[in-house]
Structures are given as C-alpha cells and as structure tokens.
Scaffold this motif. Structure first.
Motif, PDB file in Angstrom:
ATOM      1  N   GLU A  23       2.819   7.628 -11.563  1.00  0.00           N
ATOM      2  CA  GLU A  23       2.358   7.521  -9.992  1.00  0.00           C
ATOM      3  C   GLU A  23       3.383   6.947  -9.251  1.00  0.00           C
ATOM      4  O   GLU A  23       3.983   6.064  -9.647  1.00  0.00           O
ATOM      5  CB  GLU A  23       1.052   7.387  -9.953  1.00  0.00           C
ATOM      6  N   MET A  64       7.116   7.433   1.226  1.00  0.00           N
ATOM      7  CA  MET A  64       7.360   5.893   1.406  1.00  0.00           C
ATOM      8  C   MET A  64       7.866   5.543  -0.125  1.00  0.00           C
ATOM      9  O   MET A  64       8.976   4.781  -0.083  1.00  0.00           O
ATOM     10  CB  MET A  64       5.725   5.286   1.091  1.00  0.00           C
ATOM     11  N   TRP A  86      -3.519   1.009 -16.405  1.00  0.00           N
ATOM     12  CA  TRP A  86      -2.497   1.015 -15.749  1.00  0.00           C
ATOM     13  C   TRP A  86      -2.168  -0.436 -15.795  1.00  0.00           C
ATOM     14  O   TRP A  86      -1.934  -1.176 -16.047  1.00  0.00           O
ATOM     15  CB  TRP A  86      -3.333   0.524 -14.609  1.00  0.00           C
ATOM     16  N   ARG A 145      -4.827   7.165   2.538  1.00  0.00           N
ATOM     17  CA  ARG A 145      -4.824   7.443   1.683  1.00  0.00           C
ATOM     18  C   ARG A 145      -4.543   6.994   0.470  1.00  0.00           C
ATOM     19  O   ARG A 145      -4.524   5.578   0.267  1.00  0.00           O
ATOM     20  CB  ARG A 145      -3.194   8.301   0.771  1.00  0.00           C
ATOM     21  N   TYR A 146      -4.830   6.644  -1.089  1.00  0.00           N
ATOM     22  CA  TYR A 146      -4.785   6.370  -2.489  1.00  0.00           C
ATOM     23  C   TYR A 146      -4.263   6.471  -3.581  1.00  0.00           C
ATOM     24  O   TYR A 146      -3.785   7.501  -4.221  1.00  0.00           O
ATOM     25  CB  TYR A 146      -6.627   6.194  -3.158  1.00  0.00           C
ATOM     26  N   PHE A 147      -3.933   5.210  -4.233  1.00  0.00           N
ATOM     27  CA  PHE A 147      -2.734   5.733  -5.479  1.00  0.00           C
ATOM     28  C   PHE A 147      -3.422   4.668  -6.736  1.00  0.00           C
ATOM     29  O   PHE A 147      -3.902   3.731  -6.570  1.00  0.00           O
ATOM     30  CB  PHE A 147      -1.191   5.244  -4.959  1.00  0.00           C
ATOM     31  N   ALA A 148      -3.223   4.882  -7.539  1.00  0.00           N
ATOM     32  CA  ALA A 148      -3.115   4.246  -9.418  1.00  0.00           C
ATOM     33  C   ALA A 148      -4.712   4.429  -8.813  1.00  0.00           C
ATOM     34  O   ALA A 148      -5.616   5.016  -8.682  1.00  0.00           O
ATOM     35  CB  ALA A 148      -2.633   3.774  -8.742  1.00  0.00           C
ATOM     36  N   ARG A 163      -7.081   4.782  -6.424  1.00  0.00           N
ATOM     37  CA  ARG A 163      -7.329   6.167  -6.130  1.00  0.00           C
ATOM     38  C   ARG A 163      -8.568   6.760  -7.471  1.00  0.00           C
ATOM     39  O   ARG A 163      -9.606   7.129  -7.083  1.00  0.00           O
ATOM     40  CB  ARG A 163      -6.513   7.744  -6.021  1.00  0.00           C
ATOM     41  N   ARG A 174      -2.943  -3.445  -1.914  1.00  0.00           N
ATOM     42  CA  ARG A 174      -1.536  -3.727  -0.523  1.00  0.00           C
ATOM     43  C   ARG A 174      -1.454  -2.380  -0.100  1.00  0.00           C
ATOM     44  O   ARG A 174      -2.386  -1.280   0.126  1.00  0.00           O
ATOM     45  CB  ARG A 174      -0.746  -3.055  -1.670  1.00  0.00           C
ATOM     46  N   ALA A 212       0.077   0.508   2.976  1.00  0.00           N
ATOM     47  CA  ALA A 212       1.179   1.261   4.005  1.00  0.00           C
ATOM     48  C   ALA A 212       0.326   1.415   5.586  1.00  0.00           C
ATOM     49  O   ALA A 212      -0.671   2.425   4.970  1.00  0.00           O
ATOM     50  CB  ALA A 212       1.726   2.153   3.192  1.00  0.00           C
ATOM     51  N   LEU A 260       3.970   4.949   5.713  1.00  0.00           N
ATOM     52  CA  LEU A 260       4.863   5.184   5.235  1.00  0.00           C
ATOM     53  C   LEU A 260       5.605   2.960   4.392  1.00  0.00           C
ATOM     54  O   LEU A 260       6.509   2.884   3.821  1.00  0.00           O
ATOM     55  CB  LEU A 260       5.961   6.051   4.934  1.00  0.00           C
ATOM     56  N   GLU A 261       5.168   2.743   5.851  1.00  0.00           N
ATOM     57  CA  GLU A 261       6.090   1.419   5.591  1.00  0.00           C
ATOM     58  C   GLU A 261       4.606  -0.218   5.234  1.00  0.00           C
ATOM     59  O   GLU A 261       3.337  -0.465   5.873  1.00  0.00           O
ATOM     60  CB  GLU A 261       6.321   0.639   6.582  1.00  0.00           C
ATOM     61  N   HIS A 262       5.295  -0.757   4.312  1.00  0.00           N
ATOM     62  CA  HIS A 262       4.516  -1.577   3.794  1.00  0.00           C
ATOM     63  C   HIS A 262       3.940  -2.647   4.723  1.00  0.00           C
ATOM     64  O   HIS A 262       4.968  -3.282   5.576  1.00  0.00           O
ATOM     65  CB  HIS A 262       4.899  -2.573   2.744  1.00  0.00           C
ATOM     66  N   GLU A 267      -1.702   7.514   9.276  1.00  0.00           N
ATOM     67  CA  GLU A 267      -1.875   7.458   7.530  1.00  0.00           C
ATOM     68  C   GLU A 267      -1.738   6.391   7.322  1.00  0.00           C
ATOM     69  O   GLU A 267      -1.030   5.475   7.392  1.00  0.00           O
ATOM     70  CB  GLU A 267      -0.813   8.500   7.095  1.00  0.00           C
ATOM     71  N   ALA A 289      -2.518   3.713   3.385  1.00  0.00           N
ATOM     72  CA  ALA A 289      -2.610   3.938   2.055  1.00  0.00           C
ATOM     73  C   ALA A 289      -2.985   2.515   1.868  1.00  0.00           C
ATOM     74  O   ALA A 289      -2.759   1.670   2.032  1.00  0.00           O
ATOM     75  CB  ALA A 289      -0.904   4.662   1.616  1.00  0.00           C
ATOM     76  N   PHE A 293      -3.430   0.747  -2.038  1.00  0.00           N
ATOM     77  CA  PHE A 293      -2.685   1.207  -3.571  1.00  0.00           C
ATOM     78  C   PHE A 293      -2.971  -0.157  -4.374  1.00  0.00           C
ATOM     79  O   PHE A 293      -2.778  -1.617  -4.007  1.00  0.00           O
ATOM     80  CB  PHE A 293      -1.731   1.611  -3.803  1.00  0.00           C
TER      81      PHE A 293
END
Lengths: 83, 160, 160, 83
Positions: free
Chosen positions: C54, C59, C139, D4-7, D10, D54, D56, D59-61, D73, D75, D77
């Motif tokens: 994923e 980004m 994961w 937004r959420y990832f992995a 999410r 983590r 962001a 788009l920046e950490h 935005e 995010a 993750f």
C-alpha cells in the motif's frame, strides 16, 4: 625459473618474460629483485625502487621476504590499478 | 565456506550486466537484495582516447576468486558474479561488473563494496592511458585512497 | 543543489532496471561508477503467496524526491533513478530499484545505500503479507534494524 | 479538514478517509490523535498506542507536536515498511 614482467616493469625490462637459472645464494624475492637489477640497464630501471614492486609466486601475491624455494614462475609488476 | 561458486570471468569483450543479474536471480525466491556495481572508463579531461588494460592471465582469475571467496566468508551472500575486462576500452565503456545477491541488503551492499576495494588493489590489472593526438601515455598510478579503502576492511578480517 | 533532477517513479508495473541504467549512462563519458540496488520480494519460509504494497499517492513521490535531493547534496552523484512499485508483488519479483551514478565509486555506493535506508524508513509504503492457503495475513512490522541503519547517516546531516 | 488513513490504521478505523470539522482547542497533531481516538471503537483501536502512529500534513512527514494551522490534509499511518 620463469620470470614474468607486467606493465611498466615489463616496458623497462624490455621483455614480458625470461627464463633464468637461479644463482646460488638467491633465496628470497628480495634477493631476486637485487640480482635482476644488476643484469642490465633495463632491469636496473625497472627495479630502481624495489619497494614499489609487487611480486607473485606461481600466481599468488607474496611479499619480498618470501622464499623462492619450489617456485616455478615469479612475476614482478607495479601496484595494481584494476577495477 | 558457501556451497555455491562465484562466477568469475576475465575477458576482452563487453559484458551484459543485466543478463548476469538475471542469471543470478531467475527462479529464486530467497533473495531480497541484488547490488550491482559497474565501473566505467571515465574521461575526466576530455582528452582520453582509450584505456589499455593489461592483466596477468591465470593470476587475474585466481586473485578475483580469492577475493570473492573472502567476501562469501564474511557476509551471508547467496551469489557473486565478477567480470573484469582487459584490452582496449573506450571512454563510456564498462570495465568491470560486480554483482552480489543476498537475503539482506546490508550484506549485498557491503560485499559489493568490499569486492570493488579489493579488486582495485589486489587483482593483477594495470591501466595505461592513451591520449588523443598523443599516442600511448602514462600508466595510471595506484592511488593511496584505494589502499585506504581496502584497508578499512582489514580490522574485521578473520573475525567473521 | 545539482542541476539535474532525480528520476522518480511510483508504479504498479514491473520495471526494467537495465533499461534505466542504460538511460543514465548512455552517451556519457564522465561517469566512473554506477551502483544499482534491486530489492526483491523474498519468501523466507516458502509460504508467502504475495506481498501487497500500500502507498500514499502523492506523498510517496514527494518523500522519495526529498530523499534523492538529500543524497545529491551529500555526495557528488551525477544521476539518481528510483522506482518503487506498489500493489501485489509475487516472491522473486522486484519491488524497488535505486540507481546512483557518479565519477567515483565511493559516492555511488554511499548514495545508493543511504537512499535505500531512507526509503525503508521515510517513504510511505506498507507491506502486507498474503500467506498461501491463509488469505490476507499481517502487516509487516517496521524493523528496529532499519531505523538503526537510517540513523547511522544522521550525524553527517547538514554537515555537507 | 481531510483525514486519511493507511495500512492497519485504515483497517482499524474502517475507512481510508473522512472529512472533519476541526473542533476548537484541537491545535496539534497530538491533540487531533486524542480527539479522533474518542470518536468510536475503530478509531480507538487505531490510535490505542499513539506513540507508534506516524503523521503527515499536506504530504509531509511531521511529528506529533506540529500545529495543525493551515493544514488541508492530515494523514495517519504505521511506521513505513517500504523499500
């Protein structure tokens, strides 16, 4: 005993190889370098700075203290610049 | 000692690094990392016509084999390929390729870097420069920085 | 800052590392070294069906670009190419390629190694394992060893 | 504000993204994590260990102390496992 020369050692000696009869008293690589240096002008030029000369006995890198006993082929050359 | 043998070739012809890489990884699922190093003939001042690489046939293969075996003992590498050319090589052409495959990236990177440092200082090859409009030039002098690079690996020797 | 731009792609498709290497070196005579790292999908226990990667679109490209610019500021590299895949990737397939070209081998090796360490810890990708006969699995957990590997570069940051 | 959420974040939240109206008093990433964790069971599970999350912004950490002012935005993750 077969003696081989490479790169500028070969150019200064004026020949890629020669066969010699090892004189008595020449026991180590260092002895052989000193003896070869006295053969003629070319050899003298090739071995003018013995410390920079690298040697191999039967395809294996050796230092100047290594005994020649049993050696079939001794090679002399400058430091390697491959890679 | 590993069960596999490093693939070593000393040849005048150009090589296909990609084909060698394929040969090492094809059909395998145990590899996580493949590091490849290609050394190229570089024309710094724009005056180099070609490099002429002299080598010591027989000893070149032996020395490279010894270097590869040492790398295989120091790191958990799964395969090593080394091809070193000799003869006349034009600027931009490849001179040497070293490939190291491993389960892990650190081993692949370190083995490849070690192999190159030792090829530079222990494999019997000598480079002569041919300058444009000047005929045969000088033999490339060995660099102290190359000896230093090879020296940085010594403390660990025999330790693994 | 260098005058050239790193080539960065984030894509589901496999890539041709050899073609990328050719693109970077073709027609150039100022390069002495090209280091390539290919990260492969590894099946340690023989039970992995596939990895699912994923990523955070947008980004991912930004983060990889920042990592590449940092490498270009730290080492005299002449070109960098980074391709990172996402989606489903089977064991044996390549996941990522990093290519670094330079006049000198140390710069190429160090830049490639640095890039990989930072891709592992700073690029927004996450791996999920699909196990054979078991459907979606876990994961992959971030490794402390990867953080440590990235950490070893920090002291020099901003120093060059 | 788009979140937004990832992995696995999410998966636990149960949705890849949502749009929220930032409540008053929520100034930093840390504040936002604490507020999101209180929304429902999924969010609570996702943010159960805030330290491993983590973040962001645009788009920046960023770290958890970063102010949200101006963010479009945000995010969340787990630690990255690419490469």
């Amino acid at each position: 005993m077969r003696i081989r020369y490479f790169a500028w050692v070969r150019e200064r000696v004026g020949s890629p190889e020669e066969t010699i009869e090892l004189p008595e008293g020449i026991a180590s690589v260092r002895d052989l370098i000193a003896w070869l240096a006295g053969r003629d002008e070319g050899h003298a030029a090739a071995f003018a700075e013995p410390d920079v000369i690298r040697a191999a006995i039967d395809l294996e890198h050796v230092d100047h203290d290594t005994p020649l006993a049993g050696a079939r082929e001794v090679a002399f050359f400058p430091p390697m610049t491959g890679g | 000692m590993p069960e596999w043998k490093p693939a070593i070739r000393v040849q005048p012809e150009p090589f296909d690094a990609a084909a060698e890489a394929r040969r090492m990884t094809e059909g395998r699922k145990d590899l996580g990392a493949l590091v490849s190093f290609v050394g190229l003939c570089r024309d710094e001042g724009g005056t180099l016509e070609a490099l002429e690489l002299e080598h010591y046939p027989g000893m070149a293969e032996e020395a490279i084999g010894a270097i590869a075996r040492e790398a295989a003992e120091r790191w958990p590498v799964a395969a090593i390929t080394i091809i070193h050319r000799y003869g006349r090589i034009a600027p931009g052409e490849p001179i040497v390729v070293v490939l190291a495959a491993s389960a892990h990236r650190e081993a692949a990177f370190e083995a490849a870097s070690f192999l190159m440092d030792f090829l530079k200082t222990r494999a019997p090859f000598w480079k002569k420069e041919h300058r444009r409009d000047a005929g045969p030039g000088d033999w490339v002098a060995a660099k102290a920085s190359d000896d230093a690079a090879a020296g940085r690996w010594r403390p660990a020797r025999g330790a693994k």
